[in-house]
Design an enzyme around this catalytic site. Sequence first.
Site: not given
Lengths: 239, 239, 239, 239
Positions: B79, B98, B100, B169
Amino acid sequence: MPQAASPALIDDLVVANHVLVNEGVLDGFGHISVRHDREPGLFLIARSMAPGLVQAEDIVMCDLDGTVHDSQGRKTYVERFIHSEIYRARPDVMAVIHSHSPAVIPFGVTGQRLRPICHMSGFLGAQVPVFEIRHSAGEATDLLIRNQALGQALAQSLGGAAVALMRGHGNVVVGFSIQQVVFRAIYTEGNARLQSEAMRMGEIEFLSPGEAQAASDMNDEHLGRPWEVWKRRAKMAGY
Amino acid sequence: MPQAASPALIDDLVVANHVLVNEGVLDGFGHISVRHDREPGLFLIARSMAPGLVQAEDIVMCDLDGTVHDSQGRKTYVERFIHSEIYRARPDVMAVIHSHSPAVIPFGVTGQRLRPICHMSGFLGAQVPVFEIRHSAGEATDLLIRNQALGQALAQSLGGAAVALMRGHGNVVVGFSIQQVVFRAIYTEGNARLQSEAMRMGEIEFLSPGEAQAASDMNDEHLGRPWEVWKRRAKMAGY
Amino acid sequence: MPQAASPALIDDLVVANHVLVNEGVLDGFGHISVRHDREPGLFLIARSMAPGLVQAEDIVMCDLDGTVHDSQGRKTYVERFIHSEIYRARPDVMAVIHSHSPAVIPFGVTGQRLRPICHMSGFLGAQVPVFEIRHSAGEATDLLIRNQALGQALAQSLGGAAVALMRGHGNVVVGFSIQQVVFRAIYTEGNARLQSEAMRMGEIEFLSPGEAQAASDMNDEHLGRPWEVWKRRAKMAGY
Amino acid sequence: MPQAASPALIDDLVVANHVLVNEGVLDGFGHISVRHDREPGLFLIARSMAPGLVQAEDIVMCDLDGTVHDSQGRKTYVERFIHSEIYRARPDVMAVIHSHSPAVIPFGVTGQRLRPICHMSGFLGAQVPVFEIRHSAGEATDLLIRNQALGQALAQSLGGAAVALMRGHGNVVVGFSIQQVVFRAIYTEGNARLQSEAMRMGEIEFLSPGEAQAASDMNDEHLGRPWEVWKRRAKMAGY
């Protein structure tokens, strides 16, 4: 130059900083002060730094106008006026905590009243006021208590209470000693967590005014007990 | 071969990996990058590995097409296009996370808007966009940002904001430095927890747009304070 | 006497016991087994003891009738039939976890379906069955899977799924390896926490069936990443 | 002077104090006692102090009138009458815990019944009574069980149950051994957490009376298993 404060008082203030971080009341922000034990017009507080890192040499003296008296010329927190104006307005207050203690925030922004759900938080009494900075300084502040006028407005909102919520910001807790104010700050957070949970279950039977007062008086006789535990836990955690 | 980045920047990136794990923003997955301090067309990121285990020697350089420049031929995360396309679209952005981060997930899947509940999260501003991968890639993806086109779509959804949610996500957070982006990621998670709690109590008085902006500006002057604490906590925990 | 299992497999099984305790899936109860790597009609499991204390010498072999093969004559858990009957019914299953993982319990007793809220839990798929022991053994059992018949009923309820809930008791998770089953058990608990939170906010957009499948396939390629972290965290915690 | 109690019993009582703190049942307050193994008219309890700091030399003997028998003249908790009157009313009870265990408090103040949601808490049975001190002592007490009359009223409210809630205060748990009462206190807290969560999801299918009894009997055969784990966790945490 004012007299030095008692080293024991400074030690307790340092420990209180660590305890409040370790128990989840403070994070990288927030502060605790204590009134100087020999100079009632001064209070002791850490220089502007993270409370979890405070040591005895970081404690400075500040007067009730918010002026720091420090031979090294160090600064303390921008929001020292929370402390100075409460000490001015409340001669009974010997220690003040300002925190962003998380479970309390929702009560400050929803109009739900924080009330004593069990005997440990009898000190909340009948009324926990909510301070709205917009009434004093308009709609576009950074929410900080940056000057004497805002400190006075907050102290007025607090009145004779033990705790005042600050909308969109946090809360302030006062006490007659470091041990009492730490006890109150930790159980204010705990009460908020439990009340929030109980509110979803149904109508809550809160402490009656008489129960709140009696329980608060009783707890004041046992402040040393949890203090020793919190102190030990902070050490066990590495502070 | 491009110039080497500043060792201090790499150190901060390593520490940031550990802090984000220790504060519950990252688990075994997720990543943080920083723009190269001498080569604005490159960014630094760990090779493909768990963030909690990252050391300085694990940091590789990647360009804005998502190509890794590494003398040992190592790979980074699938990613990486989250990072490369945001750096391309947003010259002001110097660091990207990034994650979760758990409390944020429910906001991404229910249509509830994440908004600033207190001054620590003023950076959320008026609008936290939600990225829906189905609009770009259909109904049966694995939800990963696997290529430039998806990275561009995400960057477009982010626009000028500090945070974008990714439905089903996680989220992406950007900042002008490692310290700012770590601050924002941790308080995005914290705001989500508090807002979720407060939503059950009643109508929430969020920060006004002016308050959000002023509080965000103010916090940007104090980023070093929590950073030192988070760093120390990560060390105390054994990272 | 059957052949010995691979020492590496036994090591992983020991580590998995500690990881599951450290990540909050197991407490003093619950168990994980793995199919013997050289004898598919046997599986490895700890003797009857708390999972947090398991060491390599505590692992025993058990066959698909639930009979322990151990030169020292040690016993394993009463509920070994959970494992034996699933291994019998599902040749694809190489590892099984039975836990009382807390956030999952409410889904087993309220009829709310557990569904994949984000890509990490795509393995939950379209259907997480709930096993009701009353259908097999009446209204007054102790809820344990004490014999082959109950094990078969549970295996039948599980069908081809990755997870089955057990009403008033816990859940069972299966996988093609220790690493996969540990991943699934930890993210089953995580999904339950997030879904429970999101359900209070409004209608949830779950993963589509295609997304769940694609995300599950993708995660299976990265099982080693969180495994290394969980392993390290268990060591940091003192296991 | 009465006979000395078994050193092993005293050791277990000390460990139980630490376990209950470490597992979140006790904080700086609350207490556990055990009936003297050679003098059934006496029980063992710590002198008045924080449970997390209790050592063997802190254990004193108390009779069923609440009088401490201690050669050093030390005092125990004000609320010793919780223990003395339950030991008097319930010859089957060998150990008693009084705590402010947090998740249980909301059930005591909202009229929601605490019921067994899973097999670990079968001991809750059909009925968890709630003690209302106002019925015995009016509207303005500090909520403490300060004398024999209040202890008797509480014991009467408990009746033959394993647990009684105390409105606005906490709860009391009884058992036939230290290990059983610790098990019950920890899973009472756990059940409260899970039931509170499940209540928001819909109608709960609780254990049937037959299931509760069978599960409780079954758990009583395995009390040593979690005990060893909790003991080890308390040591790992530094107690």
